[in-house]
Design a protein around this motif. Structure first.
Motif, PDB file in Angstrom:
ATOM      1  N   GLU A  59      12.418  46.419 -18.715  1.00 34.03           N
ATOM      2  CA  GLU A  59      12.527  44.983 -18.989  1.00 34.03           C
ATOM      3  C   GLU A  59      12.831  44.223 -17.692  1.00 34.03           C
ATOM      4  N   TYR A  60      12.107  43.117 -17.480  1.00 39.42           N
ATOM      5  CA  TYR A  60      12.231  42.333 -16.242  1.00 39.42           C
ATOM      6  C   TYR A  60      12.397  40.833 -16.544  1.00 39.42           C
ATOM      7  N   LEU A  61      12.974  40.472 -17.683  1.00 37.54           N
ATOM      8  CA  LEU A  61      13.169  39.079 -18.086  1.00 37.54           C
ATOM      9  C   LEU A  61      13.941  38.307 -17.022  1.00 37.54           C
TER      10      LEU A  61
ATOM     11  N   ASN B  64       4.212  42.275 -25.729  1.00 38.50           N
ATOM     12  CA  ASN B  64       5.161  42.794 -26.711  1.00 38.50           C
ATOM     13  C   ASN B  64       4.692  44.077 -27.398  1.00 38.50           C
TER      14      ASN B  64
ATOM     15  N   GLY C 212       9.109  39.485 -19.355  1.00 40.44           N
ATOM     16  CA  GLY C 212      10.132  40.515 -19.317  1.00 40.44           C
ATOM     17  C   GLY C 212       9.889  41.701 -20.213  1.00 40.44           C
ATOM     18  N   ASN C 213       9.069  41.527 -21.241  1.00 40.38           N
ATOM     19  CA  ASN C 213       8.850  42.642 -22.163  1.00 40.38           C
ATOM     20  C   ASN C 213       7.383  43.022 -22.318  1.00 40.38           C
TER      21      ASN C 213
ATOM     22  N   LYS D 254      14.390  47.870 -22.923  1.00 41.01           N
ATOM     23  CA  LYS D 254      13.932  49.147 -22.345  1.00 41.01           C
ATOM     24  C   LYS D 254      14.238  49.179 -20.851  1.00 41.01           C
TER      25      LYS D 254
ATOM     26  N   ASP E 252       7.191  47.302 -26.951  1.00 41.34           N
ATOM     27  CA  ASP E 252       7.811  46.052 -26.522  1.00 41.34           C
ATOM     28  C   ASP E 252       8.918  46.442 -25.548  1.00 41.34           C
ATOM     29  N   GLY E 253       8.952  45.817 -24.374  1.00 41.07           N
ATOM     30  CA  GLY E 253       9.899  46.194 -23.336  1.00 41.07           C
ATOM     31  C   GLY E 253      11.310  45.661 -23.501  1.00 41.07           C
ATOM     32  N   THR E 254      11.552  44.857 -24.528  1.00 45.42           N
ATOM     33  CA  THR E 254      12.892  44.292 -24.730  1.00 45.42           C
ATOM     34  C   THR E 254      13.917  45.412 -24.855  1.00 45.42           C
TER      35      THR E 254
END
Length: 189
Positions: free
Chosen positions: A138-140, A58, A104-105, A135, A131-133
């Motif tokens: 993101e790979y969640l 994060n 994912g982030n 972005k 934090d990749g949320t």
């Protein structure tokens, strides 16, 4: 007379190790993995070439893991979250580490010669301290597959994330992953 002295410092030759796939399967979080690719012309022996696989959660806390074993030229090395990987994919991971908890982030980074505080950053999936949320990385509940590497000359890894080099579908399950396999869509060096 006096003679001058010339000092030469040899350039460090760092083997080309890069991140080729990041997986957070929607149907089995225990089957997470990160696949690395040896783009070097020779085998990398982690006993003599020190590489660290690092995750930043994060955009905050780091977890650094020294890689062990070997990876042949132009082949993959898989770091799996748990032994569940072996069952889920009917393959044996090259290394197992609790550092592969990216949901994912989280960013993943490869450092040479030391961890994220002392090593040289050679490849990045994600952006440090971010934090990749929401972005472009993101790979969640999905996966990210490196589809190209356009960096000209020198090292093939990239210390700056470039979204154009990656394919990230909206969702991906265990059956959609391809650990240890160079896919047709991947133009790895």
């Amino acid at each position: 007379g006096t003679s001058g002295s010339i000092s030469c410092v040899a350039a460090i030759s760092i083997p080309d190790l890069l991140i080729s796939e990041v997986a957070d399967p929607s149907d089995n979080a225990d089957a997470r993995f990160v696949e690395l690719y040896n783009a070097s012309p020779s085998t990398i022996d982690f006993a003599t070439s020190t590489f660290y696989f690092c995750r930043q959660a994060n955009g905050g806390a780091w977890l650094d893991v020294q890689l062990s074993g070997t990876v042949l030229s132009e082949t993959m090395f898989v770091v799996a979250y748990s032994g569940i990987y072996n069952t889920a994919y009917a393959k044996t991971a090259d290394q197992v580490s609790g550092a592969v908890t990216g949901n994912g982030n989280d960013g993943y980074f490869i450092y040479y010669g030391g961890d994220h505080t002392t090593g040289i950053l050679v490849d990045a999936f994600g952006v440090i301290n971010e934090d990749g949320t929401g972005k472009d990385w993101e790979y969640l509940d999905s996966r990210a597959v490196r589809i190209s590497n356009r960096k000209a000359g020198g090292s093939k890894g990239n210390s700056t994330f470039n979204a154009a080099d990656w394919s990230i579908p909206a969702s991906a399950a265990v059956a959609d992953m391809s650990p240890g396999v160079k896919e047709g869509s991947q133009s790895l060096p």
